[in-house]
Design an enzyme around this catalytic site. Sequence first.
Site, mmCIF file in Angstrom:
data_model
loop_
_atom_site.group_PDB
_atom_site.id
_atom_site.type_symbol
_atom_site.label_atom_id
_atom_site.label_comp_id
_atom_site.label_asym_id
_atom_site.label_seq_id
_atom_site.Cartn_x
_atom_site.Cartn_y
_atom_site.Cartn_z
ATOM 1 N N ASP A 25 -5.312 -3.299 3.948
ATOM 2 C CA ASP A 25 -3.898 -2.939 3.920
ATOM 3 C C ASP A 25 -3.805 -1.455 3.539
ATOM 4 O OD1 ASP A 25 -1.177 -3.011 4.117
ATOM 5 O OD2 ASP A 25 -0.908 -4.799 2.883
HETATM 6 C C1 BGC Z 1 2.099 -3.688 4.247
HETATM 7 C C2 BGC Z 1 1.566 -4.284 5.536
HETATM 8 C C3 BGC Z 1 1.893 -3.363 6.693
HETATM 9 C C4 BGC Z 1 1.296 -2.007 6.407
HETATM 10 C C5 BGC Z 1 1.495 -0.994 7.518
HETATM 11 C C6 BGC Z 1 1.662 -2.247 4.063
HETATM 12 O O1 BGC Z 1 2.288 -1.646 2.979
HETATM 13 O O2 BGC Z 1 1.659 -4.478 3.158
HETATM 14 O O3 BGC Z 1 2.140 -5.555 5.729
HETATM 15 O O4 BGC Z 1 1.406 -3.903 7.881
HETATM 16 O O5 BGC Z 1 1.888 -1.490 5.221
HETATM 17 O O6 BGC Z 1 2.791 -0.542 7.586
#
Ligand code: BGC
Length: 750
Positions: free
Chosen positions: A302
Amino acid sequence: MIEVGTGVRMGRRDVMKASALLAASAWAPVATARDTRDHGARIRDLLSRMTLAEKIGQMNQIAGGRQKALNSRLDAGMLDRVRRGEMGSFLHVAGAEPLRRLQKIAVEESRLGIPLLFAMDVIHGYRTTLPVPLALAAGWDPAMMERAAALMAEEAWAAGLHWTFTPMVDVARDPRWGRVVEGAGEDAYLSSRMAEAQVRGLEGPVRRAGEPPAKGRVLSCSKHFVGYGAVAGGRDYDSADVSERTLHEVYLPPFHAAMRAGSGSFMTAFNDVAGVPMTANEALVGGELRGRWGYQGLVVSDWNAIPELINHGVAATPAEAAALALRAGVDMDMASSTYADHLATAVTADASLVPLIDQAVTRILTTKARLGLFDDPYRFGDAAREKAPLARGTARELATRSIVLLRNEGAVLPLKPAARIALIGALADDASSALGSWRARGQTEDAVTLRRALPQATFDPGTDPAAARVAASADVVLLAIGEDYDMTGEARSRSDIALPGAQQALIDAVRAAGKPIVAILMGGRPLALERALTNIPAVLQTWFLGIESGPAIADVLWGKVSPAGRLPIEMPRTTGQLPMSYAHVPTGRPANPDLAVDSARYHDGAIGPLFAFGHGLSYARFRYSPLTIEQRSDAAVISVAVTNDGSVKADEVVQLYVRDPVASVARPIAELRGFGRVALAPGEQRTVRFTLDHAQVALWKAGKWVIEAGAIEVMVGSSSADIRQRGRFSVAAGEGTVPAASIATLVEVV
Ligand code: BGC
């Protein structure tokens, strides 16, 4: 003819085929369902020619823009990095033309010409904003979820995107956690069905080996592996400390279902599980997912989660953090550049990382190959289709099907044609909130609010005393209350999920006018509304429904459509009850209404939720016949006839729950194991037949799925709290191979 879910009619053989693909027996642990062509030769050749820096470049995913300013970081310096082979993927980018130009640089101007992967969060719509995922889950209709995902995929594909970070399959039992809006609610079985439906919609039907995805399909990403919905106190990013059994029975099953449906990538979660951050969790990512499950797809971290291993206190330096993530099986670093900047240092200190880098790069290149990007790097994107009109018809239908009628005393709804209507509450006119928490390229001006859809109503945003005056001069008051779009979602946890702001005072003022009130609840989480909804005869849960919010709600208010959505997560009375689930295990002293008895309850509140899991009313009434249960050697076939005793055409969501009343460990008092959304004309009767495999009642014990011999209770009804018929069947001792809740029940409507 057989009807599956809603509206989808297919021959019996098709139903059997479709379900066989999902059945446990059809799953083999080594192959994911997608393109299994051996891209090995091409990839081995590439790998042999790559420098360490180029390999690490493939593992690097960089933001090419910001969520609200896509492509904004694609400056000259960034393009030079692409030329040098320092990038494997971009996120927060979009647009057929700009992405084609960017791809051309990678393919024609970098030494090895490896195509880039373009990713974006397309969560509930790209241009056509659909209901938020929790709302779509409230449709209890996987076919509808699949259509939503397919539409999103098509629009994202047209904009040149290869990859979307969807579905979020985190089970969530604590709506203080703001990300509850992005998932399918509290239940492992329902979440599994919604997970596989989204994967099918995004990636398309299972393909033959060697066949690239059809145009209009994209790579899915099942996230956040795992336990993110179990964060302590519902605080985003906090620790999850779940038992082995709960992890396997509740949090892991939707991931297994998504994998079997062919999800080509997984994302690790921010949280730790029992002290081990998921970004560094070798046991769960390397051991469980890749090892036991045989998952072969790509794993991405993530956002910035690799350097955050230092904050978790499991790494002292970025190089250590990079090594930990790599060892756990994280192939690609989202946004932090930690692999790019520190993996080479880590390798100097520890040469055993080199083969792990080769493995990660092989998985990344295989993903690109399976998308067909080596054969045609420009096969995604179509500038003409990018300009296609919004899919308003689909958006309205899906929104209407997501609405849940929670209460309707005195048949306040549907509205009488001549009624004078007061529409009160700022949310009724909030186009931005209608779009919900993730909007991709959705525009506020696309959204038709409830106010716009009800021009005959007298509107007041909720100012006092004007609102009370407007209420007094009407026959019925529609009161839009809840949360705005910015109150749920990532980093939007709340310690109190009662009605925010001054809305309680507004309700009190409007109630004083003495007119019947229809509360129209908007928001991305189930709120704690016991006090707010006291003496309000009619309540509709309308979530955030996307661009056709207003018309969809109006369709239900006027009775053009009978509501049939069901709660995918229960609504608490008060925040203090959380976390909670209908599927809790019994205690030695079950909750007792008599306060003089010491029992598992609070002294300062009633027992149970305000509205139960699976609850949702209709404008019709349904009668359930007694169950017939056919025992087979490895399955039980449970049939129930359901009759529409009402005077309007309506859907009923027939729900099947099971319980193992005596086992070696305490079992949940009920677990969903089947459902079907069935359309019935007045007076019409249909039989719903559930074929339940014995492996679906297996429990997780000592590292295995164990089927314990004995009786299983079956409950069939209209919600977890409205069981109409009961029965029993028995199972012989045995073992399962996959998470029990991940297995789909064959549901036939005849
Ligand atoms: C979130 C993810 C997301 C990623 C990209 C993160 O902060 O937890 O779910 O896909 O950002 O935007």
